[in-house]
Scaffold this active site. Sequence first.
Site, PDB file in Angstrom:
ATOM      1  N   LYS A   9       0.824  -1.205   0.000  1.00  0.00           N
ATOM      2  CA  LYS A   9       0.000   0.000   0.000  1.00  0.00           C
ATOM      3  C   LYS A   9       0.868   1.268   0.000  1.00  0.00           C
ATOM      4  O   LYS A   9       2.091   1.193   0.141  1.00  0.00           O
ATOM      5  CB  LYS A   9      -0.934  -0.040   1.227  1.00  0.00           C
ATOM      6  CG  LYS A   9      -1.968  -1.183   1.200  1.00  0.00           C
ATOM      7  CD  LYS A   9      -2.830  -1.140   2.466  1.00  0.00           C
ATOM      8  CE  LYS A   9      -3.839  -2.275   2.533  1.00  0.00           C
ATOM      9  NZ  LYS A   9      -4.627  -2.237   3.798  1.00  0.00           N
ATOM     10  N   TYR A  49     -12.665  -2.702  -2.597  1.00  0.00           N
ATOM     11  CA  TYR A  49     -13.149  -2.660  -1.221  1.00  0.00           C
ATOM     12  C   TYR A  49     -14.681  -2.615  -1.148  1.00  0.00           C
ATOM     13  O   TYR A  49     -15.241  -2.160  -0.152  1.00  0.00           O
ATOM     14  CB  TYR A  49     -12.538  -1.466  -0.484  1.00  0.00           C
ATOM     15  CG  TYR A  49     -11.087  -1.684  -0.059  1.00  0.00           C
ATOM     16  CD1 TYR A  49     -10.725  -2.782   0.723  1.00  0.00           C
ATOM     17  CD2 TYR A  49     -10.089  -0.784  -0.406  1.00  0.00           C
ATOM     18  CE1 TYR A  49      -9.407  -2.986   1.130  1.00  0.00           C
ATOM     19  CE2 TYR A  49      -8.765  -0.971  -0.007  1.00  0.00           C
ATOM     20  CZ  TYR A  49      -8.433  -2.072   0.761  1.00  0.00           C
ATOM     21  OH  TYR A  49      -7.135  -2.268   1.171  1.00  0.00           O
ATOM     22  N   ASN A 112      -1.698  -0.025   7.539  1.00  0.00           N
ATOM     23  CA  ASN A 112      -1.235  -1.397   7.816  1.00  0.00           C
ATOM     24  C   ASN A 112      -0.472  -2.048   6.663  1.00  0.00           C
ATOM     25  O   ASN A 112      -0.313  -3.268   6.608  1.00  0.00           O
ATOM     26  CB  ASN A 112      -2.377  -2.271   8.346  1.00  0.00           C
ATOM     27  CG  ASN A 112      -3.496  -2.473   7.340  1.00  0.00           C
ATOM     28  OD1 ASN A 112      -3.380  -2.087   6.176  1.00  0.00           O
ATOM     29  ND2 ASN A 112      -4.568  -3.110   7.772  1.00  0.00           N
ATOM     30  N   HIS A 115      -2.068  -5.412   1.610  1.00  0.00           N
ATOM     31  CA  HIS A 115      -3.315  -6.143   1.411  1.00  0.00           C
ATOM     32  C   HIS A 115      -2.993  -7.562   0.963  1.00  0.00           C
ATOM     33  O   HIS A 115      -2.064  -7.768   0.190  1.00  0.00           O
ATOM     34  CB  HIS A 115      -4.178  -5.490   0.328  1.00  0.00           C
ATOM     35  CG  HIS A 115      -5.308  -6.382  -0.117  1.00  0.00           C
ATOM     36  ND1 HIS A 115      -6.484  -6.481   0.595  1.00  0.00           N
ATOM     37  CD2 HIS A 115      -5.418  -7.265  -1.147  1.00  0.00           C
ATOM     38  CE1 HIS A 115      -7.269  -7.367  -0.002  1.00  0.00           C
ATOM     39  NE2 HIS A 115      -6.649  -7.854  -1.059  1.00  0.00           N
ATOM     40  N   GLU A 126      -9.720 -11.315  -7.151  1.00  0.00           N
ATOM     41  CA  GLU A 126      -8.926 -10.081  -7.032  1.00  0.00           C
ATOM     42  C   GLU A 126      -7.776 -10.064  -8.041  1.00  0.00           C
ATOM     43  O   GLU A 126      -7.464  -9.010  -8.603  1.00  0.00           O
ATOM     44  CB  GLU A 126      -8.402  -9.929  -5.603  1.00  0.00           C
ATOM     45  CG  GLU A 126      -9.519  -9.599  -4.609  1.00  0.00           C
ATOM     46  CD  GLU A 126      -9.033  -9.494  -3.161  1.00  0.00           C
ATOM     47  OE1 GLU A 126      -7.824  -9.703  -2.897  1.00  0.00           O
ATOM     48  OE2 GLU A 126      -9.869  -9.196  -2.298  1.00  0.00           O
TER      49      GLU A 126
END
Length: 150
Positions: A9, A49, A112, A115, A126
Amino acid sequence: MERTLIIAKPDAVQRGLVGEIIRRFEARGLRIIGMKFMQVPRELAERHYAVHQGKPFFEPLVKYITSSPVMVMALEGTNAVAAARLTIGATKPNEAAAGTIRGDFALEIGRNLVHGSDSVENGQAEVGLWFAESELVSWPRHNDPWIFEG
Ligand code: DAT
Ligand code: MG
């Protein structure tokens, strides 16, 4: 072979942790079949998402993932989904075990770092959402027999 989608990310890219993150998945034995560096369009972030649409953290989450470039990876391997999730660590970094990516490098849920797909079905879906079939490489890795027994 099982597939999982991994995203380093924006915080991972900005903090110079992309190499460290790729290294951990490579060392685990997962085979890279696709990778790209990109700025995520809002529409793709919303689709990725979609399950979180309507939740209070949805807007900050979309803002975060679209705020700066990401490195997206498609990885393949036996038990790729579960193995990658364990390498990443718990969603809340303050609960992530030491030795995991989040447990070693992150403190907050909204930063965080990584993913990883959460089920075999979502791994397939995905990878299909983020990569065109022409962007995926099918290749025999010379050490596959030393990582995959079957
Ligand atoms: P994961 O990324 O571990 O698969 P998830 O799919 O449940 O976790 O949620 C996606 C992301 O949304 C997560 O990485 C951080 C954010 N998020 C999830 N639950 C949250 C919450 N309760 N408050 C704030 N952000 C949250
Ligand atoms: Mg998830």
